[in-house]
Design an enzyme around this catalytic site. Sequence first.
Site, PDB file in Angstrom:
ATOM      1  N   ARG A 191      -0.970  -7.420   8.821  1.00  0.00           N
ATOM      2  CA  ARG A 191      -1.426  -7.542   7.426  1.00  0.00           C
ATOM      3  C   ARG A 191      -2.576  -6.573   7.154  1.00  0.00           C
ATOM      4  O   ARG A 191      -3.125  -5.962   8.074  1.00  0.00           O
ATOM      5  CB  ARG A 191      -1.918  -8.979   7.139  1.00  0.00           C
ATOM      6  CG  ARG A 191      -0.981 -10.082   7.542  1.00  0.00           C
ATOM      7  CD  ARG A 191       0.347 -10.055   6.849  1.00  0.00           C
ATOM      8  NE  ARG A 191       0.292 -10.351   5.419  1.00  0.00           N
ATOM      9  CZ  ARG A 191       1.367 -10.364   4.616  1.00  0.00           C
ATOM     10  NH1 ARG A 191       2.556 -10.075   5.100  1.00  0.00           N
ATOM     11  NH2 ARG A 191       1.247 -10.646   3.349  1.00  0.00           N
ATOM     12  N   GLU A 237      10.520  -9.838   5.813  1.00  0.00           N
ATOM     13  CA  GLU A 237       9.798  -9.131   4.745  1.00  0.00           C
ATOM     14  C   GLU A 237       9.806  -7.623   5.037  1.00  0.00           C
ATOM     15  O   GLU A 237      10.023  -6.808   4.152  1.00  0.00           O
ATOM     16  CB  GLU A 237       8.363  -9.661   4.663  1.00  0.00           C
ATOM     17  CG  GLU A 237       7.563  -9.138   3.476  1.00  0.00           C
ATOM     18  CD  GLU A 237       6.158  -9.729   3.397  1.00  0.00           C
ATOM     19  OE1 GLU A 237       5.750 -10.466   4.325  1.00  0.00           O
ATOM     20  OE2 GLU A 237       5.465  -9.456   2.397  1.00  0.00           O
ATOM     21  N   ASN A 285       6.550  -9.596 -10.093  1.00  0.00           N
ATOM     22  CA  ASN A 285       7.172  -8.703 -11.060  1.00  0.00           C
ATOM     23  C   ASN A 285       8.339  -7.891 -10.503  1.00  0.00           C
ATOM     24  O   ASN A 285       9.499  -8.091 -10.879  1.00  0.00           O
ATOM     25  CB  ASN A 285       6.033  -7.826 -11.600  1.00  0.00           C
ATOM     26  CG  ASN A 285       6.425  -6.834 -12.644  1.00  0.00           C
ATOM     27  OD1 ASN A 285       7.522  -6.321 -12.626  1.00  0.00           O
ATOM     28  ND2 ASN A 285       5.523  -6.544 -13.569  1.00  0.00           N
ATOM     29  N   ASP A 334       0.697  -2.406  -0.822  1.00  0.00           N
ATOM     30  CA  ASP A 334      -0.692  -2.867  -0.839  1.00  0.00           C
ATOM     31  C   ASP A 334      -1.666  -2.049   0.008  1.00  0.00           C
ATOM     32  O   ASP A 334      -2.697  -1.622  -0.471  1.00  0.00           O
ATOM     33  CB  ASP A 334      -0.760  -4.331  -0.396  1.00  0.00           C
ATOM     34  CG  ASP A 334       0.146  -5.241  -1.219  1.00  0.00           C
ATOM     35  OD1 ASP A 334       1.045  -4.728  -1.911  1.00  0.00           O
ATOM     36  OD2 ASP A 334      -0.034  -6.457  -1.168  1.00  0.00           O
TER      37      ASP A 334
HETATM   38  C1  GLC Z   1       3.408  -7.896  -1.110  1.00  0.00           C
HETATM   39  C2  GLC Z   1       4.070  -6.553  -1.340  1.00  0.00           C
HETATM   40  C3  GLC Z   1       4.465  -6.407  -2.788  1.00  0.00           C
HETATM   41  C4  GLC Z   1       5.348  -7.584  -3.191  1.00  0.00           C
HETATM   42  C5  GLC Z   1       4.694  -8.928  -2.859  1.00  0.00           C
HETATM   43  C6  GLC Z   1       5.648 -10.099  -3.026  1.00  0.00           C
HETATM   44  O1  GLC Z   1       2.199  -7.984  -1.803  1.00  0.00           O
HETATM   45  O2  GLC Z   1       3.244  -5.512  -0.936  1.00  0.00           O
HETATM   46  O3  GLC Z   1       5.143  -5.201  -3.007  1.00  0.00           O
HETATM   47  O4  GLC Z   1       5.645  -7.527  -4.541  1.00  0.00           O
HETATM   48  O5  GLC Z   1       4.255  -8.927  -1.524  1.00  0.00           O
HETATM   49  O6  GLC Z   1       6.790  -9.946  -2.223  1.00  0.00           O
END
Ligand code: GLC
Length: 430
Positions: free
Chosen positions: A200, A396, A38, A167
């Site tokens: 992670r 990332e 999203n 997360d």
């Molecule tokens: C991880 C991030 C989240 C993001 C997803 C895809 O779950 O914490 O914010 O949307 O990765 O990149």
Amino acid sequence: MNAANPSQALEHAFAVLRENDRGTYTVPTKGLYPFQWNWDSCLTALGLAELDEDRAWTEIETLFAHQWPDGMIPHIVFHVPSDTYFPGPNVWGTNRPTPTSGITQPAVAGFAAKRLFDRAKDKAMAAARCRALLPKIDAWHRWFYENRDPHGEGLVAILHPWEAGRDNSVDWDEALAQVPTTGFAPYTRRDTDHANPAHRPTKAQYDAYMWLVEHFRALGWDNSRLHDASPFQVIDPAFNAILIRACTDLAALADELGEAEIAARNSAWAQRALPALDTLWSAESGRYLARNRVTDKLIDSQSIGGLLPVFAPIPAARCHAIAEHVQGLLKVLNYIVPSHDIGTAGFEPQRYWRGPVWLVTNYMIADGLRNASELAVADRIARSSLELITKSGFAEYYDPKTGEPLGGGRFTWTAAMVIEFLRAQEAELA
Ligand code: GLC
């Protein structure tokens, strides 16, 4: 992939976007995240617009084509099957025509639509695309206030840490400790196949994440029931601020396009929410704090979630305090803005949202500071972001001390944010 100068960086960023483009949507990065996310998509649309405006609108439209009948925009759309990600569609069990997850993510779409519209070279196309999107974004905003703010206090709760998009933030530790970690199906994580497990979330956190998913699935993903039935209800200042900014931007956009009702409604939501957000300000921390709605207590965590509200039209004095705080971080770190403050409880420089720098949060903080005329700090954040990709490529996330690249590589929204930072730099030099 390193990028030594701006034009090389731009070319590299475009290459990453093209590589992760699946025609009508982008994936965050192949392998680790093989579907549409999203808020990744909405922010990525800003970078895509530099390549192709039509394609940028499509990115958001594809996401909104999977809106739930109740108005929710899910956090993942599983367009095509893939076994490289867990939890997949069968675990969510949401029974949507195209499978989706059953939770949402930060409401950046309203902000992204306005930004795309303001910059559009093809204004007629932008107006037509916006007119179709406006009622859908409006319905999502309504969904938030109806389902996640059942007592009408002006602040919405997240019911799962994944909804915040941060997360494993330290912000959730206390509330997550109240979530059971037994009684769900055995599972195998896939993220740790693609990225170092030390970077992670932990197993205990994952267990709680999975308990919540199974609990909500057992309630048939009925959003009118989930809030009160969730042992995890957290009012995240960042999540609320993003929604307030989106309501404000959607109101302005609707006004410009002659949609008076949508404009009035979204402006009213923002006006009600701003004073409520202010109740989360902590003078002692110089930032906003999250609140656990179950216990009604503020959560003492020195995270980026308390700085991100600068993205919303908060009072100038708050913006200034946040600017000073960010500036101060440069005395102890080489790269800003860390997702958690170094030297405070819970900080881990390499673990996901517990310390590393992320370019998307940098972008939103810098944007808010710019709007508040805190230009020096906004520029400094942009510089740090570009230094990181120059040193370590389009990762990332990054270690705020060393700049080391972490998590997945060749990351879509990192590339989109680089395009945005370079664009702002160019505009300043012009
Ligand atoms: C991880 C991030 C989240 C993001 C997803 C895809 O779950 O914490 O914010 O949307 O990765 O990149």
